[in-house]
Design an enzyme around this catalytic site. Structure first.
Site, PDB file in Angstrom:
ATOM      1  N   THR A  10       0.919  -1.199  -0.012  1.00 42.59           N
ATOM      2  CA  THR A  10      -0.143   0.192   0.049  1.00 42.59           C
ATOM      3  C   THR A  10       0.804   1.175  -0.077  1.00 42.59           C
ATOM      4  OG1 THR A  10      -1.753  -1.078   1.066  1.00 42.59           O
ATOM      5  CG2 THR A  10      -1.395   1.300   1.643  1.00 42.59           C
TER       6      THR A  10
ATOM      7  N   THR B 194      -0.018   1.172   6.689  1.00 45.49           N
ATOM      8  CA  THR B 194       0.152  -0.055   5.835  1.00 45.49           C
ATOM      9  C   THR B 194       0.148  -1.268   6.776  1.00 45.49           C
ATOM     10  OG1 THR B 194       1.413  -1.225   4.133  1.00 45.49           O
ATOM     11  CG2 THR B 194       2.296   0.272   5.648  1.00 45.49           C
ATOM     12  N   GLY B 195      -0.578  -2.399   6.294  1.00 44.93           N
ATOM     13  CA  GLY B 195      -0.297  -3.701   6.949  1.00 44.93           C
ATOM     14  C   GLY B 195      -1.549  -4.458   6.726  1.00 44.93           C
TER      15      GLY B 195
ATOM     16  N   ARG C  78     -14.090  -7.867  -0.052  1.00 42.93           N
ATOM     17  CA  ARG C  78     -13.476  -7.491   1.006  1.00 42.93           C
ATOM     18  C   ARG C  78     -12.733  -5.839   0.955  1.00 42.93           C
ATOM     19  NH1 ARG C  78      -7.904  -5.645   2.278  1.00 42.93           N
ATOM     20  NH2 ARG C  78      -7.485  -6.418   4.311  1.00 42.93           N
ATOM     21  N   VAL C  79     -13.221  -5.188   2.015  1.00 39.50           N
ATOM     22  CA  VAL C  79     -12.577  -3.816   2.303  1.00 39.50           C
ATOM     23  C   VAL C  79     -11.500  -3.725   3.315  1.00 39.50           C
ATOM     24  CG1 VAL C  79     -13.031  -1.459   2.626  1.00 39.50           C
ATOM     25  CG2 VAL C  79     -14.629  -2.941   1.267  1.00 39.50           C
ATOM     26  N   GLY C  80     -10.475  -3.284   3.181  1.00 42.47           N
ATOM     27  CA  GLY C  80      -9.533  -3.149   4.181  1.00 42.47           C
ATOM     28  C   GLY C  80      -9.536  -1.962   4.864  1.00 42.47           C
ATOM     29  N   ASP C  81      -8.369  -1.682   5.523  1.00 43.68           N
ATOM     30  CA  ASP C  81      -8.284  -0.481   6.425  1.00 43.68           C
ATOM     31  C   ASP C  81      -8.033   0.714   5.896  1.00 43.68           C
ATOM     32  OD1 ASP C  81      -5.649  -1.446   5.981  1.00 43.68           O
ATOM     33  OD2 ASP C  81      -4.966   0.091   7.267  1.00 43.68           O
TER      34      ASP C  81
ATOM     35  N   GLY D 270      -5.008  -5.147   7.147  1.00 43.39           N
ATOM     36  CA  GLY D 270      -6.008  -4.377   7.255  1.00 43.39           C
ATOM     37  C   GLY D 270      -7.057  -4.783   8.371  1.00 43.39           C
TER      38      GLY D 270
HETATM   39  N1  ASP Z   1      -3.603  -2.449   4.721  1.00 37.12           N
HETATM   40  C1  ASP Z   1      -4.028  -2.722   3.426  1.00 37.12           C
HETATM   41  C2  ASP Z   1      -5.189  -3.614   3.427  1.00 37.12           C
HETATM   42  O1  ASP Z   1      -5.277  -4.442   4.320  1.00 37.12           O
HETATM   43  C3  ASP Z   1      -2.752  -3.651   2.749  1.00 37.12           C
HETATM   44  C4  ASP Z   1      -1.447  -3.114   2.670  1.00 37.12           C
HETATM   45  O2  ASP Z   1      -1.059  -2.348   3.604  1.00 37.12           O
HETATM   46  O3  ASP Z   1      -0.744  -3.582   1.829  1.00 37.12           O
HETATM   47  O4  ASP Z   1      -5.963  -3.563   2.415  1.00 37.12           O
END
Ligand code: ASP
Length: 336
Positions: A203, A254-255, A231-234, A257
């Site tokens: 991200t 980033t991480g 799916r929706v992330g953070d 989510g």
């Molecule tokens: N945080 C993002 C998600 O979970 C993934 C990422 O940080 O690469 O969608």
């Protein structure tokens, strides 16, 4: 006599005071990230590393140039993120990861610390630069978050460039999906697990402080490889992946989510700054290392406050990151 000396000296004093004031432009600062994860020097060739470093430097300098020209922190965040979205190296825009079904669904958000306005989009399929769609939602709609078809229609109606979904695909992401599909086992209820493979989050995000003292934060992503069911992330969730408030700080995450959502990571960092009076660095480290990691959440953040303090903690092996502080010092880093 004393009055005479004073009045004779006054113009001199005033001249120096004002020339000093104009010499000293208000401080601006910016930080960006390009994802965190299992990034180690041993797994990366010198050439790959150089390419990442170059892109990070280009993006952070683009954002900084906007700030130096007097543009807003929102402009700077967008300038940096659009460059990263256009680069195939990162998991946002071109180069985004693939879903379980082999398509791209993109999420992005932006927030302005001056007035806490925010815009977010999720599950976009054809908008070339999702961060521009997030900005349009913030500035041209009465809503904060639009998803899927509605977000597409909105983006189109505001003239944003659209591309075929295949524009985002790179051979590297295709291979990553193939590897993930081989390793992931889904029960009928389908619990998503990243434990089975080395995860590289990719991200992108930016936080900026402009000459008016206004903060902004933005984040853009393809999400996680082999994600399912819309799916929706953070990243598009205000408070989880993105947050900005002039009274505390600005954060882009980033991480993994799901953890960032459940622990409301970006807002938690800023709340510690605001209500506990903690220095930014301490607040950001606490959340990433003492809250998220024990819970099993992997990733990192970039954070910036109104004084220009920058913190970039992560609990993974590495995080693509770069910053230009109020002194104009450029930092580009990948590993610990
Ligand atoms: N945080 C993002 C998600 O979970 C993934 C990422 O940080 O690469 O969608």
């Amino acid at each position: 006599m004393r009055t005479l000396i004073f009045s004779a000296a006054l113009p001199f004093l005033l001249f120096h005071a004002s020339s000093h004031a104009t010499d000293k432009a208000p401080p601006v600062a910016i930080a960006i990230h390009g994802g965190a994860g299992t990034l180690s020097k041993a797994n990366m060739s010198d050439e790959q590393e150089a390419r990442y470093r170059q892109q990070l430097e280009n993006a952070v300098k683009a954002g900084h140039a906007a700030l130096k020209k007097g543009h807003s922190s929102v402009d700077a965040v967008v300038a940096a993120i659009t460059l990263l979205e256009d680069s195939p190296l990162f998991n946002a825009g071109k180069g985004a990861v693939l879903t379980f079904e082999g398509a791209h669904e993109l999420d992005a958000s932006i927030m302005y610390g001056k007035n806490r306005m925010a815009g977010a989009v999720s599950s976009l399929r054809t908008v070339k630069n999702p961060i521009l769609a997030a900005r349009a939602v913030m500035e041209k709609s009465v809503h904060v978050m639009l998803s899927a078809d509605g977000a597409e229609i909105f983006a189109k109606s505001h003239g944003l460039t659209q591309v075929d979904n295949s524009y985002f695909t790179t051979p590297h992401r295709r291979q990553a999906l193939d590897r993930a599909l081989q390793k992931l086992t889904f029960s009928p209820s389908s619990t998503y697990s990243i434990d089975t493979f080395d995860y590289k989050f990719g991200t992108v995000g930016a936080v900026a402080l402009d000459k008016h003292g206004d903060l902004a934060a933005g984040t853009s992503t393809g999400g996680m490889t082999a994600k399912r069911y819309g799916r929706v992330g953070d990243s598009p969730i205000i408070g989880a992946g993105t947050f900005a408030d002039n009274e505390s700080c600005s954060v882009s995450a980033t991480g993994h989510g799901e953890f960032f959502i459940r622990y409301n990571v970006a807002a938690d960092i800023c709340a510690r700054v605001k209500y506990q009076g903690k220095p930014l660095e301490k607040a950001a480290k606490e959340v990433i290392h003492d809250v998220l990691l024990p819970a099993g959440g992997l990733g990192g953040v970039i954070a910036l406050d109104r004084h220009g303090n920058i913190a970039m903690p992560f609990n993974t092996e590495g995080m693509y990151r770069a910053s230009i502080n109020t002194q104009g010092e450029v930092l580009v880093e990948i590993f610990k």
